[in-house]
Each structure stands twice: as C-alpha cells, then as structure tokens.
Scaffold this motif. Sequence first.
Motif, mmCIF file in Angstrom:
data_model
loop_
_atom_site.group_PDB
_atom_site.id
_atom_site.type_symbol
_atom_site.label_atom_id
_atom_site.label_comp_id
_atom_site.label_asym_id
_atom_site.label_seq_id
_atom_site.Cartn_x
_atom_site.Cartn_y
_atom_site.Cartn_z
ATOM 1 N N HIS A 32 -17.671 13.869 -27.975
ATOM 2 C CA HIS A 32 -18.439 12.647 -28.193
ATOM 3 C C HIS A 32 -19.614 12.583 -27.223
ATOM 4 O O HIS A 32 -19.570 13.196 -26.158
ATOM 5 C CB HIS A 32 -17.550 11.403 -28.036
ATOM 6 C CG HIS A 32 -16.917 11.299 -26.686
ATOM 7 N ND1 HIS A 32 -15.737 11.905 -26.368
ATOM 8 C CD2 HIS A 32 -17.306 10.660 -25.566
ATOM 9 C CE1 HIS A 32 -15.416 11.646 -25.124
ATOM 10 N NE2 HIS A 32 -16.360 10.888 -24.598
ATOM 11 N N ARG A 35 -21.350 8.332 -22.655
ATOM 12 C CA ARG A 35 -21.880 6.960 -22.576
ATOM 13 C C ARG A 35 -21.817 6.415 -21.159
ATOM 14 O O ARG A 35 -22.162 5.275 -20.921
ATOM 15 C CB ARG A 35 -21.110 6.036 -23.523
ATOM 16 C CG ARG A 35 -21.205 6.440 -24.962
ATOM 17 C CD ARG A 35 -22.629 6.360 -25.452
ATOM 18 N NE ARG A 35 -22.688 6.703 -26.856
ATOM 19 C CZ ARG A 35 -23.740 7.220 -27.434
ATOM 20 N NH1 ARG A 35 -24.828 7.472 -26.741
ATOM 21 N NH2 ARG A 35 -23.725 7.496 -28.708
ATOM 22 N N CYS A 131 -12.223 5.039 -37.174
ATOM 23 C CA CYS A 131 -13.585 5.538 -36.923
ATOM 24 C C CYS A 131 -14.072 5.113 -35.544
ATOM 25 O O CYS A 131 -14.731 5.890 -34.848
ATOM 26 C CB CYS A 131 -14.537 5.043 -38.005
ATOM 27 S SG CYS A 131 -14.255 5.780 -39.631
ATOM 28 N N ALA A 132 -13.741 3.905 -35.143
ATOM 29 C CA ALA A 132 -14.204 3.390 -33.853
ATOM 30 C C ALA A 132 -13.498 4.062 -32.678
ATOM 31 O O ALA A 132 -14.062 4.145 -31.586
ATOM 32 C CB ALA A 132 -13.989 1.878 -33.781
ATOM 33 N N THR A 133 -12.286 4.547 -32.901
ATOM 34 C CA THR A 133 -11.508 5.110 -31.795
ATOM 35 C C THR A 133 -11.337 6.623 -31.899
ATOM 36 O O THR A 133 -10.604 7.202 -31.088
ATOM 37 C CB THR A 133 -10.113 4.453 -31.734
ATOM 38 O OG1 THR A 133 -9.413 4.706 -32.960
ATOM 39 C CG2 THR A 133 -10.220 2.962 -31.481
ATOM 40 N N SER A 137 -16.319 12.767 -32.462
ATOM 41 C CA SER A 137 -17.579 12.297 -33.025
ATOM 42 C C SER A 137 -18.331 13.516 -33.563
ATOM 43 O O SER A 137 -18.149 14.626 -33.072
ATOM 44 C CB SER A 137 -18.385 11.612 -31.923
ATOM 45 O OG SER A 137 -19.578 11.100 -32.411
ATOM 46 N N HIS A 143 -19.767 8.952 -38.830
ATOM 47 C CA HIS A 143 -21.070 8.319 -39.071
ATOM 48 C C HIS A 143 -21.355 8.158 -40.560
ATOM 49 O O HIS A 143 -22.212 7.370 -40.937
ATOM 50 C CB HIS A 143 -22.197 9.110 -38.383
ATOM 51 C CG HIS A 143 -22.299 10.528 -38.827
ATOM 52 N ND1 HIS A 143 -21.532 11.531 -38.262
ATOM 53 C CD2 HIS A 143 -23.057 11.115 -39.789
ATOM 54 C CE1 HIS A 143 -21.835 12.680 -38.856
ATOM 55 N NE2 HIS A 143 -22.752 12.453 -39.781
ATOM 56 N N GLU A 154 -21.699 -0.760 -36.455
ATOM 57 C CA GLU A 154 -22.057 -0.603 -35.044
ATOM 58 C C GLU A 154 -22.022 0.819 -34.507
ATOM 59 O O GLU A 154 -22.734 1.152 -33.591
ATOM 60 C CB GLU A 154 -21.139 -1.477 -34.193
ATOM 61 C CG GLU A 154 -21.518 -2.931 -34.242
ATOM 62 C CD GLU A 154 -22.917 -3.188 -33.722
ATOM 63 O OE1 GLU A 154 -23.254 -2.768 -32.604
ATOM 64 O OE2 GLU A 154 -23.694 -3.821 -34.462
ATOM 65 N N TYR A 155 -21.143 1.653 -34.969
ATOM 66 C CA TYR A 155 -21.001 3.033 -34.511
ATOM 67 C C TYR A 155 -20.831 3.095 -32.994
ATOM 68 O O TYR A 155 -21.648 3.664 -32.270
ATOM 69 C CB TYR A 155 -22.182 3.895 -34.953
ATOM 70 C CG TYR A 155 -21.929 5.389 -34.859
ATOM 71 C CD1 TYR A 155 -20.955 5.993 -35.631
ATOM 72 C CD2 TYR A 155 -22.660 6.180 -33.991
ATOM 73 C CE1 TYR A 155 -20.722 7.354 -35.545
ATOM 74 C CE2 TYR A 155 -22.432 7.540 -33.895
ATOM 75 C CZ TYR A 155 -21.470 8.121 -34.675
ATOM 76 O OH TYR A 155 -21.235 9.478 -34.593
ATOM 77 N N GLY A 156 -19.777 2.475 -32.524
ATOM 78 C CA GLY A 156 -19.467 2.502 -31.100
ATOM 79 C C GLY A 156 -20.523 1.847 -30.229
ATOM 80 O O GLY A 156 -20.708 2.229 -29.078
ATOM 81 N N HIS A 158 -23.675 2.013 -30.769
ATOM 82 C CA HIS A 158 -24.903 2.809 -30.805
ATOM 83 C C HIS A 158 -25.316 3.095 -32.248
ATOM 84 O O HIS A 158 -25.318 4.247 -32.690
ATOM 85 C CB HIS A 158 -24.719 4.110 -30.022
ATOM 86 C CG HIS A 158 -24.503 3.869 -28.571
ATOM 87 N ND1 HIS A 158 -25.543 3.732 -27.686
ATOM 88 C CD2 HIS A 158 -23.371 3.677 -27.851
ATOM 89 C CE1 HIS A 158 -25.058 3.494 -26.479
ATOM 90 N NE2 HIS A 158 -23.740 3.444 -26.559
ATOM 91 N N LYS A 162 -26.051 6.550 -35.312
ATOM 92 C CA LYS A 162 -25.573 6.668 -36.689
ATOM 93 C C LYS A 162 -26.761 6.829 -37.634
ATOM 94 O O LYS A 162 -26.753 7.696 -38.511
ATOM 95 C CB LYS A 162 -24.736 5.444 -37.068
ATOM 96 C CG LYS A 162 -24.054 5.556 -38.411
ATOM 97 C CD LYS A 162 -23.055 4.429 -38.585
ATOM 98 C CE LYS A 162 -22.221 4.622 -39.818
ATOM 99 N NZ LYS A 162 -21.101 3.696 -39.899
#
Length: 174
Positions: A32, A35, A131-133, A137, A143, A154-156, A158, A162
């Motif tokens: 991923h 961040r 998808c969020a967890t 990625s 995405h 939201e795509y985490g 970000h 996406k």
Amino acid sequence: MTAPLHSRFLVHPSPVGEVLIVTTDEGVVTLHPLRGPLENELEGLSRVLRSTPDRADDDAVAAEVARQLDEYFAGERQEFDVPLDWRLVRGFTREALEAVREIPYGETAAYAEVAANAGSPRAARAVGTACATTPFSIVVPVHRVVRADGSIGEYGGHPEDKVFLLELERAASE
C-alpha cells in the motif's frame, strides 16, 4: 511450535507516492502507499505479524512486485501475477477481495455487484469494509469498486489516488 515468520519490506516509488511492499515466504502480505513515517508502518506491521520485517534488498518476490508495479503505472500491465499471503485477511473479507480481483482492468463494479459475486448479495457494506481494510492496494484493485451511483467514494481518505488509478487504466485501455 511454529518457526518465526520471516518478513521483508521494500519501499518503491510510484506516481501515488512511495509504496510499501512487505513479503513473507508465502508471498506479498501487504502492499500500500505509505501514508505516514515508514517506522510507524513497520512498527504496526511488526505487532500484527509478530515479526519485524527486514529490508528486502535481495528478495525476489519484492523485486518482481516492484517491476510489475512499474509496468502497471507505465500502462503496460493489466493484472498482477504475484503470490499473495492472505494471513491478514479473514472470513468474508477474503471472498470479497477475491471477487474484486475479477473486475476487469479499466472497468468498475458497484459494492453490491462485488457482494453478489462473492456469494453474499446483501453484503455491500461488508465489501466496503473489505476494500477499506485490504492489506493489498493496487495489486488487488479495490480502486475499481464504486458506489451504486457511480461515484468513487473515499479510497482510504485519498480519493485523488483512486481517480488517478481509474484514469490510468481507462487511458491505457483505449
């Protein structure tokens, strides 16, 4: 008693920022965009994996993943062919992520559609959580999963990543 888990990490540059690739003897355990500080990511992974990842200076799997990421971002690769280590994924989340892997390059599918393809048509929210967890990625294309109205979500936190990934795929498939 089982042998301790041997994990390795590589930080690889990409158009969506540096990507953390962590492998085990089974394959990619997480991938991923970073961040936060690398040290924080590795500390969290060490707790979850019960093993501190070593630098992957000579890890063939990490090098192959990095090569395939470069091909993907250059528009030359449509799917990833690397082994995944699913140890951080449980229950329906894996089924949902396996269904996400079936979404064709350059296309999208709604959360409800993915839920149906995973065998649980009423589990759209659970697909959103999967998808969020996801620990995977890009190589598992979460995405490509969108809301029922076609908006991206939201795509985490970000959504710009996406949008970038979806536009990259659309442009490469034209």
